[in-house]
Design an enzyme around this catalytic site. Structure first.
Site, PDB file in Angstrom:
ATOM      1  N   GLY A   9       0.796  -1.222   0.000  1.00  0.00           N
ATOM      2  CA  GLY A   9       0.000   0.000   0.000  1.00  0.00           C
ATOM      3  C   GLY A   9       0.828   1.271   0.000  1.00  0.00           C
ATOM      4  O   GLY A   9       0.604   2.161   0.828  1.00  0.00           O
ATOM      5  N   SER A  11       1.065   3.632  -2.361  1.00  0.00           N
ATOM      6  CA  SER A  11       0.642   4.664  -3.311  1.00  0.00           C
ATOM      7  C   SER A  11       0.374   6.008  -2.641  1.00  0.00           C
ATOM      8  O   SER A  11       0.294   7.037  -3.317  1.00  0.00           O
ATOM      9  CB  SER A  11      -0.607   4.217  -4.078  1.00  0.00           C
ATOM     10  N   SER A  12       0.242   6.009  -1.311  1.00  0.00           N
ATOM     11  CA  SER A  12      -0.045   7.264  -0.605  1.00  0.00           C
ATOM     12  C   SER A  12       0.172   7.056   0.895  1.00  0.00           C
ATOM     13  O   SER A  12       0.502   5.964   1.347  1.00  0.00           O
ATOM     14  CB  SER A  12      -1.491   7.704  -0.857  1.00  0.00           C
ATOM     15  N   ASP A  59      -1.766  -6.514  -5.412  1.00  0.00           N
ATOM     16  CA  ASP A  59      -3.080  -6.221  -4.837  1.00  0.00           C
ATOM     17  C   ASP A  59      -3.290  -7.216  -3.702  1.00  0.00           C
ATOM     18  O   ASP A  59      -3.463  -8.412  -3.938  1.00  0.00           O
ATOM     19  CB  ASP A  59      -4.154  -6.376  -5.908  1.00  0.00           C
ATOM     20  N   TYR A 151     -14.933  -1.790   9.868  1.00  0.00           N
ATOM     21  CA  TYR A 151     -13.511  -1.448   9.890  1.00  0.00           C
ATOM     22  C   TYR A 151     -12.868  -1.925  11.188  1.00  0.00           C
ATOM     23  O   TYR A 151     -11.822  -2.581  11.182  1.00  0.00           O
ATOM     24  CB  TYR A 151     -13.340   0.061   9.729  1.00  0.00           C
ATOM     25  N   LYS A 155      -9.934  -4.877  12.042  1.00  0.00           N
ATOM     26  CA  LYS A 155      -8.695  -4.601  12.768  1.00  0.00           C
ATOM     27  C   LYS A 155      -8.596  -5.432  14.051  1.00  0.00           C
ATOM     28  O   LYS A 155      -7.506  -5.840  14.455  1.00  0.00           O
ATOM     29  CB  LYS A 155      -8.600  -3.104  13.092  1.00  0.00           C
ATOM     30  N   THR A 186      -4.127  11.451   6.485  1.00  0.00           N
ATOM     31  CA  THR A 186      -3.575  10.761   5.319  1.00  0.00           C
ATOM     32  C   THR A 186      -4.547  10.748   4.150  1.00  0.00           C
ATOM     33  O   THR A 186      -4.186  10.326   3.056  1.00  0.00           O
ATOM     34  CB  THR A 186      -3.242   9.298   5.660  1.00  0.00           C
TER      35      THR A 186
END
Length: 284
Positions: A9, A11-12, A59, A151, A155, A186
């Site tokens: 991950g 990309s940002s 991915d 979410y 986690k 973020t």
């Protein structure tokens, strides 16, 4: 000493910052992300131009993609010293408002994603009898937050996985760390997370939109008050990589907003867990 480090991950956000931070420290960084020739091409090209970074398509929600990426990485580099599971998505809505498919989408990335990368890298780490896996979690992994239940559930599942597998991997000198993060700017919540998809359900909850809005305002005000900087996470991960073997904690919270209560919770939980487990004759 330079290490081979794989990060998901990138990309940002935390992933990109961590890749740049560790590469600048001299490590060989494999920055993985989706769509390196599509929507993420610009950032993929940017990272690829940095010293010590190679960008690889992966991915985490697709087993074939993960296996293919690690097959290439292990063939080229021979081993992976550190795996950083950063890729993740968030989402908002009432728990009832998520379809089963909505829950599955959240778990595919936040839970099954790390499980896939663990399974891809563990055989080589066990053969080498060493390794480090760092997992980005959430500051609220010790309790549930309303309107973010899927979410949080994903986690919670990840935390359980890390805690259990850490005991199983001790004989192989493979260390596992969870990094419970606080709320950082973020943009994670703005980048196509999985929100509640049963559109008729929220109407049955009084003042849902107002309560969700208030929650967002609370998060934003705390981010402003404590000047939450995403670089804190990248620097914290660097500190973990630099730590002496055997000195790394199972959980390494980085959340100024919590003002130490996160570590207090972790310490108390560890003590109670050991007492409870001892009643079953287990030393974990």
């Amino acid at each position: 000493m330079s290490k081979v480090i794989v990060i998901t991950g990138t990309s940002s956000g935390f992933g990109k910052l961590t890749a740049l931070t560790l590469a600048a420290d001299g490590h060989a960084v494999v920055a993985t992300m989706r769509d390196t020739e599509g929507k993420n091409k610009d950032v993929a090209d940017e990272l690829a131009k940095a010293d010590n970074i190679e960008v690889v398509e992966m991915d985490v929600a697709q087993s074939l993609s993960v296996d293919t990426a690690f097959g290439y990485i292990l063939k080229k580099y021979g081993s992976v010293d550190v795996l950083i599971n950063n890729a993740g998505v968030t989402g908002f809505g009432v728990a009832e408002g998520y379809s089963i498919e909505g829950y599955k989408k959240m778990f595919e990335i936040n839970f099954y994603g790390p499980v896939r990368t663990y399974q891809a890298v563990l055989p080589s780490m066990r053969a080498a009898r060493q390794g480090l896996v760092i997992n980005l979690s959430t500051g609220a992994s010790g309790f549930a937050v309303p309107y973010m239940v899927p979410y949080m559930a994903s986690k919670f599942a990840l935390e359980t996985f890390i805690e259990g597998i850490d005991s199983e991997l001790r004989d192989f000198n493979i260390e596992n760390v969870s990094v419970p993060c606080g709320v950082y700017p973020t943009g994670m919540g703005e980048k196509g997370g999985f929100n509640a998809d049963r559109e008729d359900i929220p109407a049955g909850y009084p003042d849902f939109e107002q309560r969700l809005g208030d929650l967002g305002k609370t998060f934003y005000s705390k981010v402003e008050e404590f000047k939450m900087d995403p670089q804190t996470i990248a620097d914290g991960i660097k500190a973990l990589v630099d730590m002496e073997k055997g000195a790394r904690p199972l959980r390494y919270p980085l959340d100024a907003i919590a003002q130490g209560t996160d570590q207090e919770f972790i310490t108390a939980k560890r003590k109670i867990k050991r007492k409870w487990a001892s009643k079953y004759g287990m030393d974990i």
